[in-house]
Every structure is written in structure tokens, then in C-alpha cells.
Enzyme design. Sequence first.
Site, short mmCIF file in Angstrom:
data_model
loop_
_atom_site.label_atom_id
_atom_site.label_comp_id
_atom_site.label_asym_id
_atom_site.label_seq_id
_atom_site.Cartn_x
_atom_site.Cartn_y
_atom_site.Cartn_z
N HIS A 15 7.63 0.37 -3.56
CA HIS A 15 7.67 0.52 -5.03
C HIS A 15 8.81 1.45 -5.39
O HIS A 15 8.78 2.63 -5.02
CB HIS A 15 6.34 1.10 -5.54
CG HIS A 15 5.17 0.21 -5.26
ND1 HIS A 15 4.74 -0.76 -6.15
CD2 HIS A 15 4.37 0.10 -4.18
CE1 HIS A 15 3.70 -1.41 -5.63
NE2 HIS A 15 3.46 -0.91 -4.44
N HIS A 149 -1.86 -8.85 -2.54
CA HIS A 149 -2.70 -7.64 -2.57
C HIS A 149 -4.14 -8.15 -2.47
O HIS A 149 -4.73 -8.58 -3.46
CB HIS A 149 -2.48 -6.85 -3.87
CG HIS A 149 -3.25 -5.57 -3.91
ND1 HIS A 149 -2.65 -4.33 -3.98
CD2 HIS A 149 -4.58 -5.32 -3.83
CE1 HIS A 149 -3.59 -3.39 -3.97
NE2 HIS A 149 -4.76 -3.96 -3.88
N HIS A 183 -0.41 -4.49 3.12
CA HIS A 183 -1.04 -3.19 3.41
C HIS A 183 -2.49 -3.34 3.87
O HIS A 183 -3.42 -2.85 3.21
CB HIS A 183 -0.94 -2.24 2.22
CG HIS A 183 -1.21 -2.83 0.86
ND1 HIS A 183 -2.34 -3.52 0.56
CD2 HIS A 183 -0.48 -2.85 -0.27
CE1 HIS A 183 -2.31 -3.92 -0.69
NE2 HIS A 183 -1.17 -3.52 -1.22
N ASP A 255 4.42 0.70 1.43
CA ASP A 255 3.67 0.80 0.17
C ASP A 255 3.87 2.18 -0.43
O ASP A 255 2.97 2.73 -1.08
CB ASP A 255 2.18 0.47 0.35
CG ASP A 255 1.48 0.25 -0.99
OD1 ASP A 255 2.18 0.04 -2.00
OD2 ASP A 255 0.24 0.31 -1.02
#
Length: 350
Positions: A15, A149, A183, A255
Site C-alpha cells: 500500500h 483479500h 496475506h 502488506d
Amino acid sequence: MRTHTLIMPLDMHLHLRDGAMLEAIAPLSSYSFSGAVIMPNLVPPITNKQSLEAYKSRIRSATNRRINDDDSDEFELMDMDYFEPLMTLFYQNYSREFLEDICDDIFAIKLYPAGITTNSDGGVESFEIEQMRETLEAMSELSIPLLVHGESDGFVMDREAEFMSIYEMLALSFPDLKIVMEHITTKAAVQMLDRYKNLYATITVHHLLITLDDVAGAALQPHLFCKPIAKRPEDREALREVALNAHPKVMFGSDSAPHPQHAKESCGCAAGVFTAPIALQLLCEIFDSEDKLDNLQAFVSDNAQSIHGLCPEFKEVTLKQEPFKVPESYSLVVPMYANRSIAWSIEDVL
Ligand code: NCD
Ligand code: ZN
């Protein structure tokens, strides 16, 4: 002194945010990584070519600068960009025509269940396969990976495990679609890897290190709070098993998700752990402590290159076994393990 060199490290889930935050933190990734998969959960999210291209050029201008070796606040302009932002779109049910037009500009599409994490309100409301078919079939044919996700809206410790049936449904319905479980934090997700040929995974460095106990077992640690939340010791063990043994379907994705200090140290703490500037040092410490340093190259670059056919920008990062004291903050962001010492530090980047 012992050293270890990593060739072309890649962060497969990052991010970078926007505006002043982007300017402040992007150079920390472009310094030590050859490239990164950039998450699209801005406000509003990246859903069209115009916003994608504009964001990419803001990333390029932020990463064309690097941190001076003396750690001063001044940036030294580099002549060339050695960092590739691999851009992603925020999943919506896009038409085939739209995807044909944009496929050369994107690396992948990132799917968020609606409201499940930071800035995901425009995500998928229901996993009704017929509604998603046109998009997922087109992605499959155009070789656009789907990054997911994977959390349900159930009890927080069960959300990832409950999502496994959706991964199975997607993997079986679209056998040629490359699906990355982002993740992953559970043994259940690790077990899926060898069950479906088109399922892959990214793993963060914090989920190799912490469990829920580190987040909430004693005084609450807001800087370790993220989605998906860290789970049980046996889950962490399963993640370490595949990462440390260079399982060919797992890739490093930090992440790293910065939030301003006031948003973390507050009532209603934002989810996200900021690890970008300490990730490689921590990975060296973990892999070395298990005598697996030779497998780190596969985890931080080679697996991603083979899975996605990437040819990253050349970069050689040498780490040395010398303590690195994690700063108290980077601009207004507090990193994981602030003020703690890591056994490995970055010696040089070529
Ligand atoms: C991420 C963020 O802050 O954008 N937060 C997080 O806890 N990981 C979003 C995400 O990847 O879930
Ligand atoms: Zn993320």
C-alpha cells in the site's frame, strides 16, 4: 561479518497511499525493492484507466527520489527509475471490452469483499458466480491474475478459514485463472495451496513473526493490528513452514499499510502494519535463525518471477549481520517494532 545478498527483491502486496503519505513512504520501498504490486484501495479506488495512469505517474515521481545514505531528510534525485510499480485495479464486474482495453496497463485485479478492510466499501457484496462470470472469464483469457483479500464477515478469528469455500469455488470454476490468496494467516489457507493448481499465496513478514497474543495478549499493540488479524501459533507455524522452505507457490508480499500515528494510536485504531523499510532486515533475521537463508531468494523474488513471468529491474541488496535499530517513526508513521533492534541491516544497494 556475515553478509547476504538478495537479487531483485519484490514486494508482491504494497500500500503506497497517495499525496503527502505517498511522497514520504514510497522512497522507502523503491530503495530496496525492484518492484512492488501496488494496492488500489485509495479513496476513491482505482477503477479506470485514467485514475490508474495518473496514480502510476504520481508513484513514479515519488520513487524517482531516494533516501540519502546519511539518513538526512534530504532526497537525492536519481537519473533513472529502478523501481517498477506493478499496478492493480479494484475489482468490480468489468466488461470484457473494458478489460481488453486495460490489460496491458495492469498487473492484476484486486478483489475485496465489501467493507472487510480499510477503504473496501466498493468491494464485492456477494460472491454470486453468474454475476462475476464475464469478468473472471475475460481475466482468465487475458491472463490477468485475480488477487483476493479472502475474509468472510464472520467471527474475526474464523474469517479467513470461512473464505476457503469461496477460493475453492473460484479455483474450480475458473481453472485457468491465476488466483492469489493475499496475506494468508492460517493453516487452512496453506493447505489449499497444494489442492488447486491455480491457487497461489502471498505471506507478510509480520504474520511470520506474530500471533494474536502479540497484538492483544498483554497491553494492546495498535501497530500490530491489521486485517487479517494475526492468528494462532499453529497457523504461524504453517506459514513459516512454507515460506522458509521455499514452497514454489508462495511469495513475499509485505502488506505494508501505513496509517498516520494519530489514526493508529486512537480509539478506533486503523488496520495496517507498516513494515516496508524493515521487511528485508526482518526476513534475513527470521530465515537466518532457522538456518534457511539460502531459501530467502525464492521467497522474496524467484517464486514471483516464475509464477508471474516477471523480469524485474536489476537491483542487488546486500544485508549484513549487524544490529539495525528501527526508528521511532518514518515521517508520521510508526513502523512495526519501533525502537527495537533487528539482527540484520542493509549494507548496500546496487
Ligand atoms: C490495509 C490498508 O490499510 O489499506 N490494511 C490492513 O490491515 N492490511 C488493507 C488490507 O490489505 O486489508
Ligand atoms: Zn493489503
